[in-house]
Design a protein around this motif. Structure first.
Motif, short mmCIF file in Angstrom:
data_model
loop_
_atom_site.label_atom_id
_atom_site.label_comp_id
_atom_site.label_asym_id
_atom_site.label_seq_id
_atom_site.Cartn_x
_atom_site.Cartn_y
_atom_site.Cartn_z
N SER A 154 -8.48 -1.39 7.60
CA SER A 154 -7.74 -0.13 7.43
C SER A 154 -6.58 -0.10 8.42
O SER A 154 -6.78 -0.28 9.62
CB SER A 154 -8.66 1.07 7.67
OG SER A 154 -9.70 1.11 6.70
N SER B 109 -10.46 2.99 2.40
CA SER B 109 -9.91 2.95 3.76
C SER B 109 -10.62 3.97 4.65
O SER B 109 -11.29 4.88 4.16
CB SER B 109 -8.41 3.21 3.74
OG SER B 109 -7.75 2.26 2.95
N ASP C 71 -13.08 -1.74 11.48
CA ASP C 71 -12.33 -1.17 10.35
C ASP C 71 -12.17 0.33 10.47
O ASP C 71 -12.18 1.04 9.47
CB ASP C 71 -13.02 -1.53 9.03
CG ASP C 71 -12.16 -1.16 7.82
OD1 ASP C 71 -10.93 -1.30 7.91
OD2 ASP C 71 -12.73 -0.72 6.81
N SER D 275 -13.32 6.41 0.50
CA SER D 275 -12.63 6.48 1.79
C SER D 275 -13.43 7.33 2.77
O SER D 275 -14.36 8.05 2.39
CB SER D 275 -11.23 7.07 1.60
OG SER D 275 -11.30 8.41 1.15
N LYS E 199 -5.46 -0.41 2.96
CA LYS E 199 -6.16 -1.65 3.28
C LYS E 199 -5.18 -2.81 3.34
O LYS E 199 -4.32 -2.96 2.47
CB LYS E 199 -7.23 -1.93 2.24
CG LYS E 199 -8.53 -1.18 2.44
CD LYS E 199 -9.36 -1.83 3.54
CE LYS E 199 -10.78 -1.29 3.50
NZ LYS E 199 -11.63 -1.94 4.51
#
Length: 271
Positions: A18, A69, A40, A101, A13
């Motif tokens: 991301s 992420s 993202d 994630s 991040k």
């Protein structure tokens, strides 16, 4: 060990987005610069610049998606495995998903030509709060005599570890001996697809709704969906073409995204 192709990618991040925080590739494996499917969600495309897999090749891919992420990973085109009777071709993929994630992996078909011998080991280390989506396909390649299933062997092993404990193990072994199209093997079909989906929101009710969603494909394919011992599912498809399996996977992806409020289905742009 020296690999024919080696790839390492880490996603982290930065400013609430991301991004690729570290990458390394060597040999015939390359990756594109990331494009963003959403604000993202970076998409990376894996490229093989050698034209195909040949006898003695070995490949290693390592992907780490850090806390909170996200990453989408796909291939540029089908992977072709050529004659490899002596040493075979080996491929290892290691995926690490830290808490909260998300990793989405969509691979083009693996095409096995005459006397191909292919072994793949996929290791997934996932946090119980992470999301993992994975698909692949195996298809028979063209041969001089027009016969199907002239490859020597295809082995694919998937191990999924959740919070450090092995929770799912799948072993697909295709070893043609004139029997693959018969009952209890591929039952008249030529192509096989595999999908894994790990998500905290997967329930038996979710799986039952997906089965109903895919019922319309029963005349053109065979589909089996199983719940895992963790919050997830596996799906296997038998069909007679790559486009048919791709259609079924697309239906699954659309259903997953809508049902679990992940957003719209991903646009896996190529080029």
């Amino acid at each position: 060990m020296t690999y024919t192709g080696f790839l390492q990618v880490k996603i982290g991040k930065k400013r609430n987005r991301s991004v690729v925080t570290n990458s390394f590739f060597d040999g015939v494996l390359k990756i594109t610069r990331p494009t963003y499917l959403r604000d993202d969600l970076p998409l990376l495309t894996l490229i093989h610049v050698g034209g195909g897999y040949v006898d003695g090749d070995s490949y290693k891919t390592e992907v780490v998606v850090s806390d909170s992420s996200r990453l989408a990973l796909t291939t540029q085109a089908s992977t072709k495995v050529y004659k490899s009777p002596n040493y075979g071709v080996k491929q290892t993929m290691d995926f690490v998903l830290e808490p909260n994630s998300e990793l989405y992996v969509k691979q083009d078909s693996l095409i096995l030509y005459k006397d191909a011998n292919f072994t793949q080991q996929t290791n997934v280390h996932v946090s119980s709060s992470a999301v993992f989506y994975y698909t692949d396909m195996i298809t028979p390649g063209w041969s001089d005599d027009g016969e199907l299933f002239t490859y020597k062997k295809a082995t694919s092993k998937m191990k999924i570890f959740v919070d450090g404990t092995l929770q799912a193990y799948d072993h697909l072994l295709l070893q043609p001996n004139g029997q693959l199209e018969k009952l209890m093997y591929l039952e008249g079909y030529t192509h096989i697809g595999t999908l894994f989906f790990i998500h905290p929101g997967v329930t038996e009710g979710f799986i039952d709704k997906l089965r109903t969603k895919l019922a319309s494909y029963a005349k053109e394919s065979r589909i089996g969906i199983s719940s895992l011992s963790i919050k997830g599912m596996s799906l296997r498809v038998l069909a007679n073409s790559t486009p048919m399996i791709e259609r079924i996977f697309s239906e699954c992806e659309s259903f997953i995204m809508k049902e679990l409020k992940q957003g719209e289905a991903l646009e896996w742009r190529k080029g």
